[in-house]
Design an enzyme around this catalytic site. Structure first.
Site, PDB file in Angstrom:
ATOM      1  N   GLY A 412      56.407  -2.455  37.477  1.00  0.00           N
ATOM      2  CA  GLY A 412      55.841  -3.618  36.808  1.00  0.00           C
ATOM      3  C   GLY A 412      54.855  -4.349  37.693  1.00  0.00           C
ATOM      4  N   GLY A 415      51.392 -11.662  37.690  1.00  0.00           N
ATOM      5  CA  GLY A 415      50.470 -12.522  38.408  1.00  0.00           C
ATOM      6  C   GLY A 415      50.934 -12.855  39.809  1.00  0.00           C
ATOM      7  N   GLY A 417      53.062 -10.699  41.754  1.00  0.00           N
ATOM      8  CA  GLY A 417      53.462  -9.602  42.609  1.00  0.00           C
ATOM      9  C   GLY A 417      53.646  -8.301  41.857  1.00  0.00           C
ATOM     10  N   ASP A 528      57.106 -20.095  31.550  1.00  0.00           N
ATOM     11  CA  ASP A 528      56.407 -18.865  31.170  1.00  0.00           C
ATOM     12  C   ASP A 528      57.334 -17.983  30.333  1.00  0.00           C
ATOM     13  OD1 ASP A 528      54.241 -17.185  30.999  1.00  0.00           O
ATOM     14  OD2 ASP A 528      54.569 -16.218  32.933  1.00  0.00           O
TER      15      ASP A 528
END
Length: 733
Positions: A412, A415, A417, A528
């Site tokens: 994956g 933003g 890492g 988020d």
């Protein structure tokens, strides 16, 4: 509303087990009563040392008793390091009795949110924990359709339900709501009138029985173990440290209590004992060299620490779990011996070579220390300040686990890492997040996630296992979640996902967010919330992840002003316009996720030429009575039109433009859980052939609509819904 009655039991039998973490090297600070250790600040009245105020223990013939608000309770166990006391009490409220409350206000105690369960027993009811003037703080729903559905030992929503206890709860007040009161059948089980009951009990200590539904059983108080967290009164550490009554003594440190009230003390790393006492009974130095034997060669004990020494000619940290001692020094001595015959001939060349090698050694050592300081020391300071019980990984351990962070192991990117899959030496599979670049902002995001997750303990939040303190780029290690992100599952149409699973994922996600908003020391706003940050494990259980952007809101504040951050399509428009972040910002984002689950469409979709995003398009079709044009056909088929409409209404309430008009996450979680239970009952009844059960199925089918009125502001919310409000209708079949 029902009243809670408090009972007292003088127990004759007490538990004698004591947590291994409780053992101390000093006996004089610990007394005993019926083989139960009593350590300061607790103390036996008349004993030495005398107990601190509010922690008095009376050693009765039946065992230790603690006084709480002028009532004596039998003590089962006391933990000094973990900060809890287990008592026997009847913390119970019954629907059919007068109103009352069980209060811990004015004491050093709160109900433990991690060791207790809020439990309710009854049929077709919602039991809600009241939170003063601010409304409800938690609760659960319980349903009964037939006697055969009620299974002894199962507390899963049929006749018995359980939920988490809110963090910092000091007063137990309850309200009961009959969720399907319009049903034609009598409210009876086993031909005995049922009366709902709710109580707080130690986790895993209560086993549901059909007998518990009987009023006969309820006439006698049921004494059950209840775990209370205790803390030192006097504010948080920052404030308490300035007061004359500061409780943390020499060689100890202060940490804020996890229940959000007061503080506790612990011995500094390298010391053990009682942090609340001075002198020989307090925190004393641990001889690591004797106890742990951490060094490969020579070990020297120092105050609060130790030092490993390498033999002459060898270098390294000397640690068994570190780099140990290597032969760099031996190599230099060997080179020196090799050059020695040449020194009379080439004195300057030999010295220059030795000097160059020494410079290289010191330069390498300086780089390693610099790397450790950049990322590791900041994380280490935060860990100690938060008391985070995390594992410390070495860089070599994580290099080996990921194949030197091979691109083949990337699972994956975000933003903040890159996430790698790793396999540790014990074959444990983990996920390792590595910063993409070295800058202050990236460092702060990783440290923020570490601090946030060190405060969180919830089954639907991804678990942080530890971090690496050696690397220049921060490394965080998490449990590995097998089935990836919900986003990929939803938007890959070749992967089936039933509506039952989708609704359960919605319930679990809402539960986790409600926990963050209510049950942590300070309310935590995720900031988020999106389907790509909801992971699915091997059982498709939801795990909320990625807390790099999360923010706590200080107590007694409704919002924080921050730089706008989030993901387009999910972001709260009110937050975007005002920069004021509130818990209702997460509610908006969750509303978008709920629509995603209903439609299987992306929040921002290029197919929608005439609208901005999914939320707007969904709302427009709903008000045009064209909802089924956008709902996933599989959902419409499995759930039915009425059920889909009810979930859609809840999603649209989450998406209201003004945050104050949106429900709280705890309301959303309870309402979704009620809908999930009703849907299960509905499916069960549809499979039966009994005509009476079919009639009941009809009632439950239409009561799915009525269940949407289980939010906190029961009446006011519906009055403000306008065209969203369901019309009144005859519920007869």
């Amino acid at each position: 509303m029902a009243k809670l009655t408090l009972y007292l039991l003088l127990p004759s039998i007490f538990l004698t087990c004591v947590s291994a973490s409780y053992v101390h090297s000093v006996d004089s600070s610990t007394s005993k009563c019926s083989d139960i250790p009593i350590s300061y600040p607790f103390g036996i009245i008349g004993g030495n040392p005398a107990p601190a105020q509010g922690f008095e223990i009376r050693c009765a013939s039946s065992g230790p008793m603690v006084r709480i608000n002028n009532v004596m309770f039998g003590v089962l166990n006391i933990s000094l390091l973990d900060g809890f006391v287990s008592i026997l009490a009847s913390a119970t409220s019954q629907q059919c009795k007068r109103n009352s409350s069980f209060s811990l206000e004015g004491t050093n105690f709160t109900f433990s949110d991690t060791r207790n369960k809020f439990t309710a027993v009854g049929c077709d009811m919602v039991a809600m924990l009241l939170n003063g003037s601010s409304g409800y703080s938690g609760g659960c729903a319980s349903f009964c359709s037939t006697e055969s559905n009620i299974i002894d030992g199962m507390c899963s929503g049929v006749a018995c339900c359980q939920a988490s206890v809110p963090k910092g709860l000091k007063k137990l007040e309850l309200e009961f709501t009959n969720i399907t009161g319009q049903l034609s059948r009598p409210n009876k089980v086993n031909n005995t009138p049922t009366c709902a009951e709710a109580f707080i009990v130690e986790q895993n200590s209560y086993v549901f029985s059909n007998v518990d539904l009987s009023n006969t059983n309820r006439n006698n108080p049921q004494y059950r173990p209840v775990v209370l967290e205790w803390s030192i009164d006097g504010g948080y550490c920052e404030e308490a440290n300035r007061s004359m009554s500061y409780a943390c003594k020499e060689n100890s440190y202060c940490y804020n209590s996890s229940n959000g009230i007061g503080y506790r003390c612990n011995c500094t790393i390298g010391f053990q004992g009682n942090p609340y006492l001075q002198g020989p009974d307090g925190c004393q130095d641990i001889d690591e060299c004797t106890i742990k034997r951490p060094c490969t060669h020579k070990c020297i004990n120092t105050k609060g620490s130790f030092q490993c020494m390498c033999p002459a000619g060898m270098r390294g940290d000397g640690l068994k779990e570190g780099s140990g001692c290597n032969g760099i020094g031996t190599m230099l001595i060997g080179i020196g011996k090799f050059l020695k015959p040449c020194l009379p001939v080439l004195p300057f060349t030999g010295l220059a070579l030795l000097l160059l090698l020494l410079i290289l050694m010191f330069w390498t050592h300086w780089l390693v220390k610099k790397r450790k300081h950049n990322g590791g020391m900041l994380l280490k300071q935060k860990m100690f300040s938060q008391g985070a019980p995390l594992r410390i990984f070495t860089s070599s351990e994580l290099d080996k686990a990921t194949g030197n962070f091979s691109g083949d192991n990337i699972i994956g990117r975000g933003g903040f890492g890159i996430v790698y899959k790793g396999i540790l030496s014990d074959q444990m599979v983990v996920a390792i997040k590595k910063a993409q670049r070295v800058d202050q902002n990236q460092m702060e995001q990783f440290i923020n996630e570490l601090v946030i997750l060190s405060q969180v303990n919830h089954k639907n939040v991804v678990r942080l296992l530890g971090c690496c303190l050696e690397t220049e780029l921060p490394l965080l290690v998490y449990e590995f979640i097998t089935n990836g992100a919900l986003f990929h599952r939803l938007h890959n149409t070749s992967l089936p996902i039933s509506w039952e699973d989708r609704l359960r994922i919605a319930v679990e996600t809402a539960s986790a967010l409600a926990y963050l908003h209510l049950a942590t020391k300070e309310p935590i706003i995720h900031r988020d919330v999106k389907s790509s940050n909801i992971l699915l494990d091997e059982n498709f259980t939801a795990k909320v992840s990625d807390f790099g952007a999360s923010r706590p809101i200080p107590q007694n504040q409704t919002h924080v002003t921050t730089l706008v951050q989030g993901t387009l399509g999910y972001m709260d428009p009110e937050y975007f316009q005002t920069s004021q972040l509130t818990e209702k910002s997460d509610v908006y984002s969750f509303g978008v996720v709920l629509i995603e689950l209903l439609t299987r469409q992306k929040p921002i979709d290029g197919k929608m030429d005439d609208v901005r995003n999914l939320a707007y398009h969904f709302s427009m079709l709903f008000y045009q009575n064209q909802l089924l044009e956008i709902v996933d056909p599989q959902v419409a088929e499995e759930a039915g039109t009425k059920h889909v409409k009810t979930v859609a209404q809840l999603a649209l309430r989450c998406l209201r433009s003004k945050g104050e008009e949106r429900p709280r996450m705890i309301e959303v979680a309870i309402e979704l859980e009620a809908l999930r239970r009703l849907m299960k009952q509905h499916s069960l009844l549809q499979s039966e052939e009994d005509p009476m059960l079919c009639e009941l199925s009809c009632h439950i089918d239409m009561n799915i609509e009525a269940s949407s009125r289980l939010s906190l502001d029961n009446t006011k919310e519906e009055e403000s819904m306008g065209t969203i409000m369901l019309p009144n209708r005859d519920l007869s079949c």
